[in-house]
Design an enzyme around this catalytic site. Structure first.
Site, PDB file in Angstrom:
ATOM      1  CE1 TYR A  46       9.429  41.900  -0.897  1.00 12.23           C
ATOM      2  CE2 TYR A  46       8.953  40.579   1.045  1.00 12.23           C
ATOM      3  CZ  TYR A  46       9.002  40.720  -0.333  1.00 12.23           C
ATOM      4  OH  TYR A  46       8.592  39.679  -1.118  1.00 12.23           O
ATOM      5  CG  HIS A 108      13.745  39.511  -4.488  1.00 13.89           C
ATOM      6  ND1 HIS A 108      13.422  40.458  -3.546  1.00 13.89           N
ATOM      7  CD2 HIS A 108      12.558  39.077  -4.956  1.00 13.89           C
ATOM      8  CE1 HIS A 108      12.106  40.570  -3.449  1.00 13.89           C
ATOM      9  NE2 HIS A 108      11.563  39.747  -4.305  1.00 13.89           N
TER      10      HIS A 108
END
Length: 285
Positions: A46, A108
């Site tokens: 991110y 992730h």
């Protein structure tokens, strides 16, 4: 880590994907904490861990909160799979977030920088998991888990480790249910946490226009977004609403006050819709 060092993961959190503006992030996090949110969800990919660290260092004392009052989740980037990269990248995440530990660190994605069909993904997954297990034993991570893992990936993990994921964070909404995965996680005491509860940005309009969703939102006298969050929350599935609008941050939190009946849950859980709107882990070997 001893049980006394762990705290229960909140069922609702602040999602921060695509939120790069530190000014906007501060507004959202401050409003969220004032409203009652205590979980902040981020990820290495991110690119905002540093901003979140600076914001929390400033905002927590202003609100009379401490690090122990909140729950921080981050995620290992696919490009950081493997022992060395996983370990060093988590240390960097801790530095950016200005904390000695993370409450939860997720892998992730079941893949890596390799192609989806490359057998090397299996090796890197195992190395990453073993690295995170070591970091947990060192006290740098209180819990470890996964994101976007299919049953096949979870079964593989179980075959070589006695440390099962605390959480599996996946796409879940009335147009993409993953019922078998949900059942598997519950049977194995893996908490099921949803992302894209409102649909991915390029699909949200279709989900919001679903006549059954609109009808049920009207029945419970709430907006469509709040209903969609409450639909998952009522199934004891964690949700991570993401918005840059402060009024929506407050409104979304109302989902915890609404209980959707099992009958109404089932209407959307068994509606024969199965539209994957985000990246698809089924292709990863």
């Amino acid at each position: 880590m001893p049980d006394s060092a762990r705290k229960e993961m909140p069922m609702i959190g602040i999602g921060t994907w695509e939120m790069k503006s530190e000014v906007t992030l501060e507004d959202v996090i401050r409003t969220g904490l004032e409203t009652g949110y205590r979980l902040i969800d981020t990820a290495q990919v991110y690119g905002n861990e540093g901003s979140i660290g600076r914001i929390l260092e400033k905002v927590l004392p202003e609100l009379g909160l401490t690090r122990e009052d909140i729950f921080i989740t981050s995620k290992l980037s696919p490009s950081n799979a493997g022992v060395k990269k996983a370990t060093s990248s988590v240390i960097k995440s801790l530095e950016k977030l200005k904390t000695d530990y993370l409450d939860l660190l997720l892998i992730h994605w079941p893949g890596s920088r390799l192609k989806s069909e490359d057998e090397g993904n299996r090796i890197l997954r195992r190395e990453s998991w073993e690295a995170l297990t070591d970091l947990m034993q060192q006290g740098k991570l209180r819990e470890i888990g996964v994101s976007n893992f299919e049953v096949k990936h979870l079964e593989e993990l179980k075959s070589f480790s006695n440390v099962l994921p605390a959480v599996n964070q996946v796409e879940f909404h009335p147009h993409f249910h993953q019922i078998e995965l949900l059942k598997y996680c519950r049977e194995n005491q893996i908490k099921f946490q949803a992302y894209s509860s409102l649909g991915s940005p390029n699909y949200r309009e279709k989900l919001f226009e679903d006549h059954q969703v609109q009808r049920l939102a009207k029945k419970y006298d709430v907006s469509v977004p709040v209903f969609l969050l409450a639909w998952a929350y009522s199934q004891k599935i964690g949700v991570l609403p993401r918005t840059s609008n402060k009024s929506h941050v407050i409104e979304n939190y109302n989902c915890i006050k609404i209980h959707i009946s099992q009958e109404d849950i089932d209407i959307l859980l068994y509606n024969d819709k199965e539209k994957k709107t985000c990246w698809d882990p089924r292709v990863v070997i």
